[in-house]
Design an enzyme around this catalytic site. Structure first.
Site, short mmCIF file in Angstrom:
data_model
loop_
_atom_site.label_atom_id
_atom_site.label_comp_id
_atom_site.label_asym_id
_atom_site.label_seq_id
_atom_site.Cartn_x
_atom_site.Cartn_y
_atom_site.Cartn_z
N MET A 171 -15.58 -32.39 6.53
CA MET A 171 -14.83 -32.66 5.36
C MET A 171 -14.67 -33.98 5.37
SD MET A 171 -12.16 -29.67 5.22
CE MET A 171 -11.57 -29.92 7.05
N ARG A 207 -9.04 -34.91 20.10
CA ARG A 207 -8.88 -33.43 20.17
C ARG A 207 -9.92 -32.79 21.38
NH1 ARG A 207 -13.10 -33.98 15.00
NH2 ARG A 207 -14.77 -34.95 16.14
N GLY A 226 -20.90 4.45 16.41
CA GLY A 226 -22.24 3.74 15.77
C GLY A 226 -22.04 3.28 14.53
N THR A 227 -21.38 2.01 14.99
CA THR A 227 -20.95 1.33 13.90
C THR A 227 -21.90 0.51 12.83
OG1 THR A 227 -20.62 -0.72 15.33
CG2 THR A 227 -18.70 0.65 14.54
N GLY A 277 -17.02 -33.70 10.85
CA GLY A 277 -17.82 -34.16 9.87
C GLY A 277 -18.09 -33.41 8.55
N LYS A 295 -5.73 -32.19 13.89
CA LYS A 295 -5.66 -33.74 13.89
C LYS A 295 -4.18 -34.12 13.83
CE LYS A 295 -8.72 -36.00 12.19
NZ LYS A 295 -9.81 -36.34 10.85
N ARG A 317 -7.27 -38.50 5.58
CA ARG A 317 -8.25 -37.95 6.31
C ARG A 317 -7.75 -36.28 6.34
NH1 ARG A 317 -8.97 -40.89 11.85
NH2 ARG A 317 -11.26 -40.71 11.46
N HIS A 334 -35.01 -2.94 12.28
CA HIS A 334 -35.76 -2.66 13.42
C HIS A 334 -36.23 -3.82 13.91
CE1 HIS A 334 -39.88 -2.04 15.31
NE2 HIS A 334 -39.21 -0.75 15.80
N SER A 354 -19.02 7.68 20.78
CA SER A 354 -19.34 6.51 20.84
C SER A 354 -19.59 5.87 19.34
CB SER A 354 -20.78 6.22 21.48
OG SER A 354 -21.28 5.00 21.51
N CYS A 407 -21.46 1.46 20.45
CA CYS A 407 -22.82 1.21 20.52
C CYS A 407 -23.46 0.52 19.48
CB CYS A 407 -23.29 2.24 21.27
SG CYS A 407 -23.88 3.61 20.06
N TYR A 440 -15.18 1.11 26.42
CA TYR A 440 -16.24 0.16 26.83
C TYR A 440 -17.02 -0.13 25.61
CZ TYR A 440 -19.50 4.09 25.99
OH TYR A 440 -20.01 5.21 25.13
C1 PEP Z 1 -25.45 3.00 14.93
O1 PEP Z 1 -25.55 3.48 13.87
O2 PEP Z 1 -24.33 2.18 14.88
C2 PEP Z 1 -26.14 3.17 15.93
C3 PEP Z 1 -25.98 2.66 17.23
O3 PEP Z 1 -27.28 3.93 15.94
P1 PEP Z 1 -28.55 3.37 15.35
O4 PEP Z 1 -28.43 1.92 14.98
O5 PEP Z 1 -29.84 3.93 15.96
O6 PEP Z 1 -28.73 4.17 14.10
#
Ligand code: PEP
Ligand code: MG
Length: 873
Positions: free
Chosen positions: A104, A337, A765-766, A102, A23, A93, A455, A763, A830, A850
């Protein structure tokens, strides 16, 4: 050098958003453009941060600067704070870097006291207006600064109207309003225990403190979390000389958008009220007029306003949301804005601006919030219907969209009624693989347990079904559940909002998803700017096809175990799990082989030659064990075993911590025949499809999960290569394939140089990497994370947004070490973070090739990856 904490509007400009807030920066910019903006100054966001650092105090140096700028403002306007002859009245303000509509607080008419009001009333000859402003000020100040609460003041107004026999505020005269002001001050004294402050400087600092404090009010904190706004940004405070829209019939106030924010259609869109202040328009106490009516009422003013709007839009090159006031026929701009807009409007406006030559396609791609895409791909609630509904509970927003249906408690019931075309919502304690069919046919899924990567959440997102998970307050009875003090039986209607986590105990109309041509145009541009590929996590040919339709360029994760969720398959995998001997296991695996092979063929076909990463069996086995007695009996019969003997086997498979137990590549280390069967299915399917499609160049990517040590990877890899090479040698197709691993255990990240000697791709697997780095379970964290948000220990769910500081450091380390050993190693992600825009930006900056995410998030990832590529040049 002393820090400058206060800027006059004429000292700033639009580029100073971080310091002056949106603002403040825009008021400065409009001032610079010579537009009619009431004079004022901005106290910086840094002053707000200091306020919190100093234990919620305004430091003397900041105070000094504010007083100095009040002096400057007095000079500029020729008015003085507290001077009865010529009083300066100001608005105070908030305004942070990101717009938080809205969220604050605002205080108007500051500087009024008994002397000022009396003199002002005499001077203007309009005591009604003066006392109306005064009572508004007392009301706002009491509410916002001293937190007295609004309700009682509203009651006093209602009582007054009743006494006078009128229905409209405008029908109260000067004496009535004067009396109301007196009553308000009395109420203030009763609640606070001291007189309403009459010193304008005291009022001013009270108001500034209140705005700083409002940065941390619960609705602002919630809004920030929803919109990724860090709490250390702070808010600026704008102090601006008042102009009055309530001076009589030639005054007024309004809000307008330069285009329709709901549809994106061109043309002014807005509302205004004559003889009113801003809050009246927003609060809905009186019904405002549409901006078109201004054209009829005051064409000159309308034209002047329209010219400013056009200039502002051309200047900002985006749809503007503006506030204006007319004071005795003169127009003032109070704010502009970039306007908030619906998803549909966002795409249309971006395309229209390109066609109008206002912006280029890069800007069009950058200006759309990727999270808004959800609203285009999933059904949403009908706005009008939603307005009247109150949530009965709030869980995790596990899978977006809106759902409305009758409660069912079993997956069978959901499937049966869903197939008949009935709308049902499946309500469960938690979901298991057996529920898959019911989940598919339900409009929505509600679970009491489970986090964002549980799941239910993962599967629902994959299917694009709305899901709210982890709503711990649900208590289950026999064929009913209780939530928010009410009990819901089977057949009762409820509604879920998978984007907010809200649950409603009633039917709310939904409107179907609608993808427009504008969407396609923007996505096409995005793809041209993107440097990372976007793949999908898909486990079935159907999901793979859906993801292709959304633009996926391959599969980054096919969780092979998910293929066994279907009822006719689960018994075979159970048989494999509870096998006591290699022979028994091989017999069960032999039943699974043709199913896997045909699924993989379907997936390769759906992916039309794009790369496909298939992961060997991973899950904690307990997920597949039969829980119901009837299932145990059936399985025993199928395996020619005594039920009691099977129960003993199931008991022996019990693990205290299955997530860290016998899963992932550990399954192949103990039972190499599993990896061998899966490799066979992957390779044979690829050969069959390659033969059918000589135009494709299939190179299946076989992924080994949960590796923490290079030797275990080498062991499993050998099973894979021995099996694959033998099959290829016997075939007439010279099939190439890759073997890689997931990086999802901290040790794998830290030893990625060793791992990369064996792995041809990583890959990340976070989901597991986050779980194991934080040391808390992805299924249970939801139960305590809320306390962490409240106490500001965490601002967001680390399972939804990648923790770039800790988990991110492991990813960066693994990228660096991996490339050291294998410069051309393919790198992707992934985990669920692969569909989250902020995490995607991290992946871009870290140099991944990727990202992979569930099908319905593919468009989000395409847009987010393009934006990140553009931003990181
Ligand atoms: C992960 O662990 O990030 C993963 C993609 O595998 P999953 O979720 O099947 O354990
Ligand atoms: Mg994992």
């Amino acid at each position: 050098m002393t820090t400058k904490y206060v800027y006059e509007f004429s000292e700033g400009d639009g580029s100073m958003r971080n310091l002056l807030g949106g603002k403040g920066a825009n008021l400065a910019e409009m001032t610079g453009l010579g537009m009619p903006v009431p004079q004022g100054f901005t106290i910086t966001t840094e002053a707000c941060t200091r306020y919190y650092d100093d234990g919620q105090q305004i430091g003397d140096d900041i105070r000094g600067q504010i007083v100095e700028y009040i002096g400057k403002l007095e000079e500029l306007t020729g008015k003085k704070l507290g001077d009865p002859d010529n009083p300066l009245l100001v608005s105070v303000r908030s305004g942070s870097r990101a717009s938080m509509p809205g969220m604050m607080d605002t205080i108007l008419n500051l500087g009024m006291n008994e002397q000022v009001v009396a003199a002002f009333a005499a001077k203007t000859g309009n005591p009604r207006f003066v006392y109306d402003s005064y009572r508004r000020f007392i009301q706002m100040y009491s509410d916002v600064v001293m937190e007295v609460g609004k309700a009682y003041f509203e009651e006093l107004i209602d009582e007054m109207k009743e006494r006078k026999g009128v229905t409209n505020d405008l029908e109260l005269d000067a004496d009535d309003l004067k009396e109301l002001a007196r009553q308000f001050k009395e109420e203030y004294k009763t609640k606070i225990g001291s007189e309403f402050p009459s010193d304008p400087i005291e009022q001013l600092f009270g108001a500034i403190r209140a705005v700083f404090r409002s940065w941390d009010n619960p609705r602002a904190v919630y809004y920030r979390r929803l919109n990724d706004i860090p709490s250390d940004w702070g808010t600026a405070v704008n102090v601006q000389s008042m102009v009055f829209g309530n001076l009589g019939d030639t005054s007024g106030t309004g809000v307008a958008f330069s285009r329709n924010p709901a549809t994106g259609d061109p043309g002014l869109y807005g509302e205004y009220l004559m003889n009113a202040q801003g809050e009246d328009v927003v609060a809905g106490i009186r019904t405002p007029l549409t901006i078109d009516q201004l054209k009829a009422q005051n064409p000159g003013l309308y034209d002047e306003f329209q010219a400013i709007v056009t200039r502002l839009e051309n200047h900002y090159r985006d749809m503007q949301d503006m506030e204006f006031t007319i004071e005795e026929g003169k127009l003032f701009m109070l704010q502009t804005r970039n306007g908030k807009r619906t998803a549909a409007a966002a795409f249309k406006i971006a395309c229209d601006l390109v066609d109008e030559g206002m912006i280029d396609s890069k800007k069009a791609v950058s200006m759309i919030d990727p999270k808004q895409i959800d609203a285009l791909l999933h059904p949403q609630f009908d706005d009008a219907d939603l307005k009247d509904a109150t949530p009965i509970g709030k869980g995790l927003p596990a899978s977006p969209g809106a759902a409305c249906g009758q409660v069912v408690f079993t997956a069978e019931e959901a499937a049966e009624r869903g197939k008949r075309g009935e709308d049902v919502v499946l309500v469960r304690l938690e979901t298991t693989p057996e529920d898959i069919e019911g989940m598919h046919y339900a409009k929505g899924i509600l679970t009491a347990r489970g986090g964002m990567t549980s799941h239910a959440a993962v599967v629902a997102r994959g299917m694009g079904t709305c899901c709210v998970s982890g709503l711990g307050e649900i208590s289950f009875g026999v064929k009913n559940f209780t939530l928010g003090g009410n009990t819901y039986n089977e057949g009762d209607w409820i509604s879920l909002d998978g984007s907010t986590g809200n649950v409603y105990g009633e039917a709310i109309k939904t409107v179907p998803a609608e993808i427009s041509g504008y969407f396609g145009r923007i996505m096409e541009w995005a793809d041209a700017f993107r440097t990372m590929k976007v793949r999908t996590n898909a486990d079935t040919p159907l999901d793979a096809k859906q993801a292709r339709d959304f633009g996926a360029e391959g599969i980054g994760l096919c969780r092979t175990e998910h293929m066994f969720f279907e009822p006719d398959r689960i018994s075979a995998i159970r048989e494999m799990i509870v096998s006591k001997s290699v022979e028994q296991r091989e017999a069960a695996l032999a039943k699974l082989l043709p199913m896997q092979r045909s699924d993989f063929e379907g997936i390769y076909e759906a992916m039309e030659g794009y790369p496909v990463t298939i992961r060997l069996l991973d899950p904690p086995l307990h997920e597949f064990l039969p829980h119901e007695h009837s299932d145990v009996v059936a399985l025993a019969r199928q395996m020619n075993m005594e039920t009691i003997a099977l129960e003993a086997v199931i008991d022996s498979l019990h693990e205290f911590n299955p997530m860290m137990g016998h899963r992932g590549c550990r399954l192949d280390v103990t039972y190499p025949e599993i990896g061998a069967m899966q490799t066979r299915a992957i390779i044979e399917a690829a050969i069959n499809v390659q033969k059918r499609h000589p135009e494709w160049d299939l190179v299946p990517e076989i992924m080994i999960p949960l590796v923490g040590e290079v030797k275990e990877l080498a062991f499993v890899k050998k099973i894979v290569t021995d099996t694959a090479d033998a099959i290829i040698a016997e075939s007439d197709v010279d099939l190439k394939y890759l073997v890689g691993t997931m990086i999802e255990i901290p040790r794998a990240a830290l030893t990625a140089d060793e791992i990369a000697t064996e792995a041809e791709f990583f890959s990340f697997g976070t989901n597991d990497l986050t779980q194991m780095t934080f040391g808390f379970s992805r299924d249970d964290a939801g139960k305590f994370l809320e306390s962490y948000y409240e106490k500001k220990i965490y601002e967001v769910d680390p399972f939804a947004r990648l923790d770039q500081v800790g988990v991110g450091k492991l990813v960066e380390t693994a990228v660096k070490l991996g490339r050291q050993s294998r410069p051309d190693i393919k790198l992707g992600i992934c985990g669920e973070h692969g569909g989250d825009p902020a995490s995607i930006d991290f992946c871009q900056r870290t140099g991944l090739n990727y990202v992979s995410c569930s099908p319905f998030r593919v468009p989000i990832a395409r847009l987010a990856a393009a934006q990140s590529a553009l931003a990181n040049g």
